[in-house]
Design a protein around this motif. Structure first.
Motif, PDB file in Angstrom:
ATOM      1  N   GLN A 161       0.831  -1.204   0.000  1.00  0.00           N
ATOM      2  CA  GLN A 161       0.000   0.000   0.000  1.00  0.00           C
ATOM      3  C   GLN A 161       0.866   1.254   0.000  1.00  0.00           C
ATOM      4  OE1 GLN A 161      -2.272  -0.711   3.530  1.00  0.00           O
ATOM      5  NE2 GLN A 161      -3.948  -1.697   2.420  1.00  0.00           N
ATOM      6  N   PHE A 162       1.946   1.219   0.767  1.00  0.00           N
ATOM      7  CA  PHE A 162       2.860   2.356   0.811  1.00  0.00           C
ATOM      8  C   PHE A 162       3.508   2.569  -0.555  1.00  0.00           C
ATOM      9  CE2 PHE A 162       7.082   4.151   1.794  1.00  0.00           C
ATOM     10  CZ  PHE A 162       6.660   5.363   2.327  1.00  0.00           C
ATOM     11  N   ALA A 163       3.913   1.472  -1.202  1.00  0.00           N
ATOM     12  CA  ALA A 163       4.526   1.564  -2.528  1.00  0.00           C
ATOM     13  C   ALA A 163       3.531   2.113  -3.551  1.00  0.00           C
ATOM     14  CB  ALA A 163       5.041   0.200  -2.972  1.00  0.00           C
ATOM     15  N   LEU A 164       2.288   1.717  -3.445  1.00  0.00           N
ATOM     16  CA  LEU A 164       1.257   2.243  -4.339  1.00  0.00           C
ATOM     17  C   LEU A 164       1.076   3.739  -4.139  1.00  0.00           C
ATOM     18  CD1 LEU A 164      -1.036   1.865  -6.369  1.00  0.00           C
ATOM     19  CD2 LEU A 164      -2.521   1.330  -4.443  1.00  0.00           C
ATOM     20  N   LEU A 165       1.052   4.178  -2.896  1.00  0.00           N
ATOM     21  CA  LEU A 165       0.911   5.602  -2.592  1.00  0.00           C
ATOM     22  C   LEU A 165       2.080   6.408  -3.155  1.00  0.00           C
ATOM     23  CD1 LEU A 165      -0.694   7.795  -1.088  1.00  0.00           C
ATOM     24  CD2 LEU A 165       0.672   7.260   0.923  1.00  0.00           C
ATOM     25  N   ILE A 166       3.280   5.912  -2.971  1.00  0.00           N
ATOM     26  CA  ILE A 166       4.461   6.593  -3.511  1.00  0.00           C
ATOM     27  C   ILE A 166       4.399   6.632  -5.035  1.00  0.00           C
ATOM     28  CG2 ILE A 166       6.979   6.466  -3.730  1.00  0.00           C
ATOM     29  CD1 ILE A 166       6.002   7.424  -1.019  1.00  0.00           C
ATOM     30  N   GLY A 167       4.013   5.534  -5.650  1.00  0.00           N
ATOM     31  CA  GLY A 167       3.890   5.495  -7.110  1.00  0.00           C
ATOM     32  C   GLY A 167       2.872   6.494  -7.632  1.00  0.00           C
ATOM     33  N   LEU A 168       1.753   6.614  -6.936  1.00  0.00           N
ATOM     34  CA  LEU A 168       0.738   7.588  -7.342  1.00  0.00           C
ATOM     35  C   LEU A 168       1.242   9.017  -7.214  1.00  0.00           C
ATOM     36  CD1 LEU A 168      -2.464   6.002  -5.777  1.00  0.00           C
ATOM     37  CD2 LEU A 168      -1.940   6.249  -8.202  1.00  0.00           C
ATOM     38  N   MET A 169       1.945   9.294  -6.132  1.00  0.00           N
ATOM     39  CA  MET A 169       2.481  10.645  -5.944  1.00  0.00           C
ATOM     40  C   MET A 169       3.537  10.965  -6.997  1.00  0.00           C
ATOM     41  SD  MET A 169       2.456  10.944  -1.753  1.00  0.00           S
ATOM     42  CE  MET A 169       4.160  11.213  -1.700  1.00  0.00           C
ATOM     43  N   LEU A 170       4.430  10.023  -7.289  1.00  0.00           N
ATOM     44  CA  LEU A 170       5.446  10.269  -8.307  1.00  0.00           C
ATOM     45  C   LEU A 170       4.822  10.395  -9.694  1.00  0.00           C
ATOM     46  CD1 LEU A 170       8.310   7.914  -7.100  1.00  0.00           C
ATOM     47  CD2 LEU A 170       8.199  10.395  -6.932  1.00  0.00           C
ATOM     48  N   GLY A 171       3.785   9.636  -9.947  1.00  0.00           N
ATOM     49  CA  GLY A 171       3.068   9.759 -11.217  1.00  0.00           C
ATOM     50  C   GLY A 171       2.422  11.120 -11.381  1.00  0.00           C
ATOM     51  N   ALA A 172       1.860  11.653 -10.293  1.00  0.00           N
ATOM     52  CA  ALA A 172       1.247  12.978 -10.341  1.00  0.00           C
ATOM     53  C   ALA A 172       2.300  14.047 -10.597  1.00  0.00           C
ATOM     54  CB  ALA A 172       0.499  13.271  -9.041  1.00  0.00           C
TER      55      ALA A 172
ATOM     56  N   GLY B 271       4.488  18.038 -13.911  1.00  0.00           N
ATOM     57  CA  GLY B 271       5.761  18.732 -13.837  1.00  0.00           C
ATOM     58  C   GLY B 271       6.695  18.269 -14.936  1.00  0.00           C
ATOM     59  N   SER B 272       7.928  18.656 -14.817  1.00  0.00           N
ATOM     60  CA  SER B 272       8.932  18.283 -15.812  1.00  0.00           C
ATOM     61  C   SER B 272       9.764  17.117 -15.280  1.00  0.00           C
ATOM     62  CB  SER B 272       9.840  19.470 -16.109  1.00  0.00           C
ATOM     63  OG  SER B 272      10.606  19.788 -14.970  1.00  0.00           O
ATOM     64  N   VAL B 273      10.651  16.628 -16.112  1.00  0.00           N
ATOM     65  CA  VAL B 273      11.518  15.525 -15.723  1.00  0.00           C
ATOM     66  C   VAL B 273      12.475  15.980 -14.612  1.00  0.00           C
ATOM     67  CG1 VAL B 273      13.292  13.932 -16.545  1.00  0.00           C
ATOM     68  CG2 VAL B 273      11.325  14.439 -17.972  1.00  0.00           C
ATOM     69  N   GLY B 274      12.917  17.230 -14.653  1.00  0.00           N
ATOM     70  CA  GLY B 274      13.794  17.760 -13.607  1.00  0.00           C
ATOM     71  C   GLY B 274      13.104  17.779 -12.250  1.00  0.00           C
ATOM     72  N   GLN B 275      11.852  18.187 -12.241  1.00  0.00           N
ATOM     73  CA  GLN B 275      11.096  18.193 -10.993  1.00  0.00           C
ATOM     74  C   GLN B 275      10.881  16.774 -10.487  1.00  0.00           C
ATOM     75  OE1 GLN B 275       7.648  20.323 -12.280  1.00  0.00           O
ATOM     76  NE2 GLN B 275       8.471  22.315 -11.672  1.00  0.00           N
ATOM     77  N   PHE B 276      10.626  15.849 -11.398  1.00  0.00           N
ATOM     78  CA  PHE B 276      10.463  14.449 -11.030  1.00  0.00           C
ATOM     79  C   PHE B 276      11.739  13.909 -10.401  1.00  0.00           C
ATOM     80  CE2 PHE B 276      10.812   9.921 -12.136  1.00  0.00           C
ATOM     81  CZ  PHE B 276       9.692   9.438 -11.487  1.00  0.00           C
TER      82      PHE B 276
END
Length: 58
Positions: A5-16, A21-26
């Protein structure tokens, strides 16, 4: 919270971040997340800082 569940949450946040945003912000978010993870694991006692620093001194 389970690890999956934690990994899913992190993945969703990074996807957003990547979507709005840009690749630099990512990359910045990814770097700061890794630093935050290391700090959290150190506080929990899962990483021993003295063991890491002893390796570098050799």
């Amino acid at each position: 919270m389970k690890t999956s569940q934690f990994a899913l949450l992190i993945g969703l946040m990074l996807g957003a971040v990547l979507a709005f945003g840009s690749v630099g912000q990512f990359s910045l978010v990814l770097l700061l997340s890794a630093i935050g993870l290391a700090v959290g694991m150190t506080i929990e006692g899962r990483i021993e800082v003295r063991g890491l620093t002893d390796r570098w001194r050799r």
